[in-house]
Design a protein around this motif. Structure first.
Motif, mmCIF file in Angstrom:
data_model
loop_
_atom_site.group_PDB
_atom_site.id
_atom_site.type_symbol
_atom_site.label_atom_id
_atom_site.label_comp_id
_atom_site.label_asym_id
_atom_site.label_seq_id
_atom_site.Cartn_x
_atom_site.Cartn_y
_atom_site.Cartn_z
ATOM 1 N N ALA A 207 14.653 30.070 -13.628
ATOM 2 C CA ALA A 207 15.379 28.924 -12.715
ATOM 3 C C ALA A 207 16.445 28.768 -12.217
ATOM 4 N N SER A 208 17.454 29.917 -12.465
ATOM 5 C CA SER A 208 18.750 30.129 -12.086
ATOM 6 C C SER A 208 18.074 30.626 -10.524
ATOM 7 N N ILE A 209 17.563 31.900 -10.703
ATOM 8 C CA ILE A 209 17.151 32.193 -9.958
ATOM 9 C C ILE A 209 16.855 32.079 -8.639
ATOM 10 N N ASP A 210 15.766 30.812 -9.041
ATOM 11 C CA ASP A 210 15.403 30.153 -7.840
ATOM 12 C C ASP A 210 16.507 28.902 -7.504
ATOM 13 N N LYS A 211 17.133 28.641 -8.021
ATOM 14 C CA LYS A 211 18.847 27.799 -7.507
ATOM 15 C C LYS A 211 19.483 28.605 -6.663
ATOM 16 N N ALA A 212 19.713 29.889 -7.047
ATOM 17 C CA ALA A 212 20.710 30.717 -6.706
ATOM 18 C C ALA A 212 20.319 31.316 -5.019
ATOM 19 N N ILE A 213 18.805 30.746 -4.748
ATOM 20 C CA ILE A 213 18.154 31.358 -3.426
ATOM 21 C C ILE A 213 18.598 30.273 -2.776
ATOM 22 N N GLU A 214 18.091 28.691 -3.537
ATOM 23 C CA GLU A 214 18.307 27.390 -3.052
ATOM 24 C C GLU A 214 19.534 27.465 -2.569
ATOM 25 N N ASP A 215 20.476 27.699 -2.921
ATOM 26 C CA ASP A 215 22.283 28.264 -2.053
ATOM 27 C C ASP A 215 22.476 29.274 -1.761
ATOM 28 N N GLY A 216 22.212 29.331 -1.420
ATOM 29 C CA GLY A 216 21.654 30.730 0.397
ATOM 30 C C GLY A 216 22.342 32.032 -0.383
ATOM 31 N N CYS A 217 22.511 31.996 -1.438
ATOM 32 C CA CYS A 217 22.635 33.319 -1.735
ATOM 33 C C CYS A 217 21.348 34.545 -2.227
ATOM 34 N N GLU A 218 22.308 35.749 -2.094
ATOM 35 C CA GLU A 218 21.271 37.178 -1.684
ATOM 36 C C GLU A 218 21.435 37.543 -3.533
ATOM 37 N N VAL A 219 19.799 37.367 -3.788
ATOM 38 C CA VAL A 219 20.356 37.712 -5.197
ATOM 39 C C VAL A 219 19.938 39.126 -5.258
ATOM 40 N N MET A 220 20.458 39.346 -6.465
ATOM 41 C CA MET A 220 20.726 41.591 -6.805
ATOM 42 C C MET A 220 20.255 41.599 -7.819
ATOM 43 N N ILE A 221 19.098 42.322 -8.209
ATOM 44 C CA ILE A 221 18.713 42.606 -9.200
ATOM 45 C C ILE A 221 19.512 44.358 -9.874
ATOM 46 N N VAL A 222 20.273 44.465 -11.017
ATOM 47 C CA VAL A 222 21.026 45.703 -11.233
ATOM 48 C C VAL A 222 21.329 45.987 -12.593
ATOM 49 N N THR A 223 20.444 46.786 -12.423
ATOM 50 C CA THR A 223 19.800 47.380 -13.592
ATOM 51 C C THR A 223 19.453 49.127 -13.824
ATOM 52 N N ALA A 224 20.000 49.648 -15.205
ATOM 53 C CA ALA A 224 20.040 50.671 -15.258
ATOM 54 C C ALA A 224 18.111 51.503 -15.417
ATOM 55 N N SER A 225 17.111 50.791 -15.522
ATOM 56 C CA SER A 225 15.758 51.056 -15.637
ATOM 57 C C SER A 225 15.392 51.483 -13.906
ATOM 58 N N PRO A 226 14.436 52.018 -13.887
ATOM 59 C CA PRO A 226 14.433 52.660 -12.355
ATOM 60 C C PRO A 226 13.552 51.597 -11.179
ATOM 61 N N SER A 227 14.428 51.860 -10.088
ATOM 62 C CA SER A 227 14.570 50.907 -9.060
ATOM 63 C C SER A 227 12.547 51.412 -8.957
ATOM 64 N N PHE A 228 12.198 52.049 -9.208
ATOM 65 C CA PHE A 228 10.265 51.856 -8.842
ATOM 66 C C PHE A 228 10.386 51.223 -9.649
ATOM 67 N N ALA A 229 10.082 50.547 -11.285
ATOM 68 C CA ALA A 229 9.426 49.905 -11.708
ATOM 69 C C ALA A 229 9.450 48.855 -10.982
ATOM 70 N N ILE A 230 10.798 47.932 -11.485
ATOM 71 C CA ILE A 230 11.752 46.660 -10.965
ATOM 72 C C ILE A 230 10.766 46.260 -9.797
ATOM 73 N N SER A 231 11.346 47.317 -8.619
ATOM 74 C CA SER A 231 11.056 46.228 -7.692
ATOM 75 C C SER A 231 9.170 45.886 -7.549
ATOM 76 N N TYR A 232 8.729 46.851 -8.096
ATOM 77 C CA TYR A 232 7.351 46.193 -8.468
ATOM 78 C C TYR A 232 7.066 45.669 -8.730
#
Length: 217
Positions: free
Chosen positions: A94-119
């Protein structure tokens, strides 16, 4: 003018770490790699610090994806996504949805593999910055392409993204469950932590204005 909201993935967007789920999904592709996987898991479990745990985690993932392409991984990643969706924290989504509504670029920054989290988050209008694995002619070599996206390296990767995108960082909010992300959250005007008393003590000693949130999972 661009503004950003930063999120860790494992333990923040999800209610627990998803590494074992990913390893299990990848293992099903080539179950004869059982003994090698067990060795890397053992090294990960007995590692004395988080950096060593991350190193052995990436070696395990690299071992399972070596000599495969993204097409070969698609079935495993679909299985991973279907299991992880039950671990999402509704309040954080819900906080991600609110950030998007507020005009933010939401960035998920993770130690996990980008290929897996992007999917996993392909249905969301978000940017994923994660640990990158090397490819040669679209085939994974099993090695890292660059440093593990963990701790202070997350800040380096965010700054690289901002430079390549030719924007000035204006981070409105940042979320994490792990003190290793302190540097990343320090980029933000509002800092949200998910965790218990041990994390609260670590954070408030250095950042008395930090916010601690109660989640539904």
């Amino acid at each position: 003018m661009s503004i950003q909201a930063l999120y860790d993935f494992d333990g923040t967007i999800t209610s627990k770490d998803t590494t074992i789920i990913l390893l299990a999904a990848l293992f099903k592709l080539r179950p004869w790699r059982f003994l090698g996987l067990i060795w890397f898991l053992f090294r990960m479990i007995v590692a004395s610090d988080n950096h060593s745990k991350q190193e052995h985690k990436n070696k395990a993932i690299g071992y399972l994806i070596k000599d495969l392409s993204d097409m070969h991984l698609s079935g495993a990643l679909k299985d991973f996504k279907n299991k992880v969706k039950f671990l999402y924290r509704p309040s954080v989504l819900a906080s991600i949805d609110k950030a998007i509504e507020d005009g933010c670029e939401v960035m998920i920054v993770t130690a996990s593999p980008s290929f897996a989290i992007s999917y996993c988050v392909s249905d969301l209008p978000v940017i994923v910055i994660g640990t990158e694995f090397e490819k040669e002619e679209n085939i994974y070599t099993g090695l890292l392409k660059s440093q593990n996206c963990y701790g202070p390296e997350k800040v380096n990767r965010i700054n690289e993204w901002a430079t390549s995108s030719k924007i000035t960082l204006r981070v409105q909010s940042a979320w994490s469950d792990n003190f290793s992300d302190f540097d990343m959250l320090s980029l933000s005007a509002k800092r949200y932590w998910i965790g218990g008393e041990q994390l609260r003590k670590l954070v408030t000693d250095r950042d008395p204005e930090a916010n601690f949130v109660h989640t539904d999972k």
